[in-house]
Design a protein around this motif. Structure first.
Motif, PDB file in Angstrom:
ATOM      1  N   UNK A 155      13.875  21.689  28.502  1.00  0.00           N
ATOM      2  CA  UNK A 155      12.688  21.987  27.705  1.00  0.00           C
ATOM      3  C   UNK A 155      13.169  22.726  26.463  1.00  0.00           C
ATOM      4  N   UNK A 156      13.069  22.099  25.292  1.00  0.00           N
ATOM      5  CA  UNK A 156      13.697  22.662  24.098  1.00  0.00           C
ATOM      6  C   UNK A 156      12.715  22.759  22.936  1.00  0.00           C
ATOM      7  N   UNK A 157      12.963  23.745  22.091  1.00  0.00           N
ATOM      8  CA  UNK A 157      12.145  23.959  20.908  1.00  0.00           C
ATOM      9  C   UNK A 157      12.502  22.923  19.849  1.00  0.00           C
ATOM     10  N   UNK A 158      11.485  22.287  19.282  1.00  0.00           N
ATOM     11  CA  UNK A 158      11.730  21.263  18.257  1.00  0.00           C
ATOM     12  C   UNK A 158      11.171  21.681  16.907  1.00  0.00           C
ATOM     13  N   UNK A 159      10.716  22.916  16.805  1.00  0.00           N
ATOM     14  CA  UNK A 159      10.190  23.413  15.534  1.00  0.00           C
ATOM     15  C   UNK A 159       8.888  24.160  15.723  1.00  0.00           C
ATOM     16  N   UNK A 160       8.889  25.410  15.273  1.00  0.00           N
ATOM     17  CA  UNK A 160       7.664  26.192  15.390  1.00  0.00           C
ATOM     18  C   UNK A 160       7.241  26.366  16.828  1.00  0.00           C
ATOM     19  N   UNK A 161       5.992  25.999  17.106  1.00  0.00           N
ATOM     20  CA  UNK A 161       5.446  26.132  18.460  1.00  0.00           C
ATOM     21  C   UNK A 161       5.556  24.842  19.269  1.00  0.00           C
ATOM     22  N   UNK A 162       6.275  23.864  18.748  1.00  0.00           N
ATOM     23  CA  UNK A 162       6.412  22.578  19.446  1.00  0.00           C
ATOM     24  C   UNK A 162       7.652  22.584  20.334  1.00  0.00           C
ATOM     25  N   UNK A 163       7.481  22.064  21.545  1.00  0.00           N
ATOM     26  CA  UNK A 163       8.574  21.970  22.504  1.00  0.00           C
ATOM     27  C   UNK A 163       8.575  20.579  23.117  1.00  0.00           C
ATOM     28  N   UNK A 164       9.764  20.078  23.444  1.00  0.00           N
ATOM     29  CA  UNK A 164       9.883  18.750  24.050  1.00  0.00           C
ATOM     30  C   UNK A 164      10.527  18.866  25.422  1.00  0.00           C
ATOM     31  N   UNK A 165      10.147  17.946  26.318  1.00  0.00           N
ATOM     32  CA  UNK A 165      10.675  17.920  27.674  1.00  0.00           C
ATOM     33  C   UNK A 165      11.438  16.626  27.879  1.00  0.00           C
ATOM     34  N   UNK A 166      12.687  16.751  28.326  1.00  0.00           N
ATOM     35  CA  UNK A 166      13.517  15.578  28.580  1.00  0.00           C
ATOM     36  C   UNK A 166      14.141  15.688  29.966  1.00  0.00           C
ATOM     37  N   UNK A 167      14.339  14.541  30.585  1.00  0.00           N
ATOM     38  CA  UNK A 167      14.997  14.503  31.875  1.00  0.00           C
ATOM     39  C   UNK A 167      16.423  14.011  31.689  1.00  0.00           C
ATOM     40  N   UNK A 168      17.389  14.724  32.293  1.00  0.00           N
ATOM     41  CA  UNK A 168      18.786  14.308  32.229  1.00  0.00           C
ATOM     42  C   UNK A 168      19.297  14.121  33.653  1.00  0.00           C
ATOM     43  N   UNK A 169      20.495  13.585  33.770  1.00  0.00           N
ATOM     44  CA  UNK A 169      21.039  13.314  35.097  1.00  0.00           C
ATOM     45  C   UNK A 169      21.210  14.613  35.887  1.00  0.00           C
ATOM     46  N   UNK A 170      20.739  14.654  37.117  1.00  0.00           N
ATOM     47  CA  UNK A 170      20.892  15.874  37.927  1.00  0.00           C
ATOM     48  C   UNK A 170      22.356  16.116  38.253  1.00  0.00           C
ATOM     49  N   UNK A 171      22.729  17.393  38.319  1.00  0.00           N
ATOM     50  CA  UNK A 171      24.126  17.731  38.564  1.00  0.00           C
ATOM     51  C   UNK A 171      24.385  18.063  40.021  1.00  0.00           C
ATOM     52  N   UNK A 172      23.447  18.712  40.664  1.00  0.00           N
ATOM     53  CA  UNK A 172      23.678  19.156  42.041  1.00  0.00           C
ATOM     54  C   UNK A 172      22.356  19.514  42.677  1.00  0.00           C
ATOM     55  N   UNK A 173      22.358  19.617  43.966  1.00  0.00           N
ATOM     56  CA  UNK A 173      21.171  20.100  44.651  1.00  0.00           C
ATOM     57  C   UNK A 173      20.980  21.577  44.340  1.00  0.00           C
TER      58      UNK A 173
END
Length: 423
Positions: free
Chosen positions: A193-211
């Motif tokens: 979940x990362x800031x993309x400018x001001x009050x906007x945030x984006x959610x991305x799914x990446x490959x899981x690393x571990x349980x």
């Protein structure tokens, strides 16, 4: 500034060396001061780099069933006192996690009952960013995990909070859904979940690393130089890290022959803290991670005799390095007997939190009782999602308030550097 006999550069240099509390007052002096302190990111970075070289403060996470958070700092070296600010984080019906980076705290709460999530339900997180030093707090847009388990599940969570080289703030979420009926049926996800400018945030799914179950609970995790670290299962003997820039995971092996009780930061590198016993003597050992030509090895930095000549000491636990001069913060419980004329009194003993600061160079020891007056920062009046109010600070009498052994057990100290940073 018109009548100032100092150059602008000299004024800025002086201001950059002041504590945040002073700067919060000085921003009212003139517009130049206000803009510099509240908006100049170069000044904020310069101030942070200077202030962290003088750090005598930790964010302390303590408690058993319910976690509590405190800022402990050296209030007076002359009188051997530790100041204590209790972070009055709102109690939610569910869980709350608190992470730290560059003087900012990331508070994460779930709206769901993670002990048993009904099948078909979405998992929702509420996230706040706050800076206790400048009394600012902001609610981020809530996060809905893009997966609905087809079975009743309990949820394992781990989180990280940090910033990338391009000044993008990020929250990494490791989530695992486990079937209530069949523990082997799981679904793992890693979200950024990362800031993309001001009050906007984006959610991305990446490959899981571990349980998530591979990570050692909610303690011994920290941000350092662009990476967030978690202590994996103590029997597996490794750290898991997430790079905030490349958004990849990796591991670091821990030495097999070193006893590890806690992991901290010292001299801008990872420090392992643990006990070592030989015959009738015992000591606290500190090992530093050394990186050279892409190779990693561990160097014993210090070995401190654990013998203490203090009355009524029940236990002594190393909880972290807390300044750049190389001092180890050790917690202990000193019992104070109940003062009552009634011999049949059923009142329990009072336990007053005490700490020892151990100088790693001189071996000098200073014992600090926590002040009987502590400050409390209240972050919200209602714990509902997003309903945070402006901070207020008050002094509260803590006599008889401390839970027995509050700083013994699952206690963790993260180095806290005062900062002007905010989103």
């Amino acid at each position: 500034m018109e009548n100032c006999k100092l150059s602008t550069d000299q004024v800025v240099d002086i201001l950059s060396r002041l504590p945040v509390k002073s700067l919060m007052r000085f921003k009212c002096v003139c517009k130049f001061f206000y803009d510099l302190i509240t908006s100049d990111h170069h000044f904020m970075d310069t101030h942070y780099e200077i202030s962290k070289t003088k750090t005598d403060c930790v964010l302390l996470e303590a408690g058993w069933a319910v976690r509590e958070y405190y800022l402990l700092y050296k209030e007076s070296s002359e009188y051997n006192e530790i100041g204590c600010i209790y972070l009055d984080i709102p109690t939610t019906p569910r869980a709350m996690w608190v992470k730290c980076c560059k003087g900012m705290l990331c508070l994460i709460s779930t709206r769901n009952d993670i002990t048993e999530l009904d099948h078909g339900d979405y998992l929702i997180y509420d996230i706040w960013i706050c800076n206790p030093s400048i009394r600012k707090v902001k609610a981020l847009p809530s996060v809905t995990v893009p997966y609905r388990p087809p079975y009743n599940a309990f949820v394992l969570n781990e989180f990280g909070f940090g910033i990338s080289n391009d000044m993008t703030w990020k929250v990494v979420m490791l989530v695992q859904f486990c079937s209530v009926d069949d523990f082997r049926t799981t679904h793992e996800m890693t979200l950024v979940y990362s800031q993309v400018g001001g009050d906007s945030w984006s959610l991305r799914q990446i490959n899981p690393v571990t349980w998530c179950r591979d990570i050692e609970g909610q303690i011994n995790d920290f941000y350092l130089k662009g990476r967030y670290y978690w202590w994996a299962d103590r029997y597996a003997r490794f750290l898991i890290w997430f790079d905030m820039n490349d958004e990849v995971f990796g591991t670091i092996e821990l030495p097999l022959d070193v006893s590890i009780d806690s992991i901290s930061i010292m001299n801008e590198t990872i420090a392992l803290l643990g006990y070592s016993s030989v015959e009738d003597s015992s000591c606290i050992e500190i090992w530093l991670m050394i990186e050279n030509d892409n190779n990693t090895y561990w160097h014993k930095q210090a070995s401190i005799d654990c013998a203490v000549n203090l009355d009524n000491i029940e236990s002594l636990t190393p909880i972290g390095i807390w300044n750049v001069d190389g001092e180890l913060l050790v917690s202990l419980d000193k019992t104070v007997e109940w003062d009552s004329d009634d011999s049949d009194s059923q009142h329990p003993e009072r336990v007053v939190p005490y700490f020892i600061s151990l100088d790693l160079v001189t071996q000098e020891r200073k014992m600090f009782p926590v002040s009987k007056q502590r400050k409390s920062i209240t972050m919200a009046s209602n714990p509902t999602a997003g309903d945070f109010q402006v901070y207020n600070e008050r002094n509260i009498d803590i006599t008889e308030e401390w839970e027995p052994n509050i700083f013994i057990g699952d206690t963790y100290a993260r180095v806290y550097d005062e900062s002007l940073h905010f989103l």
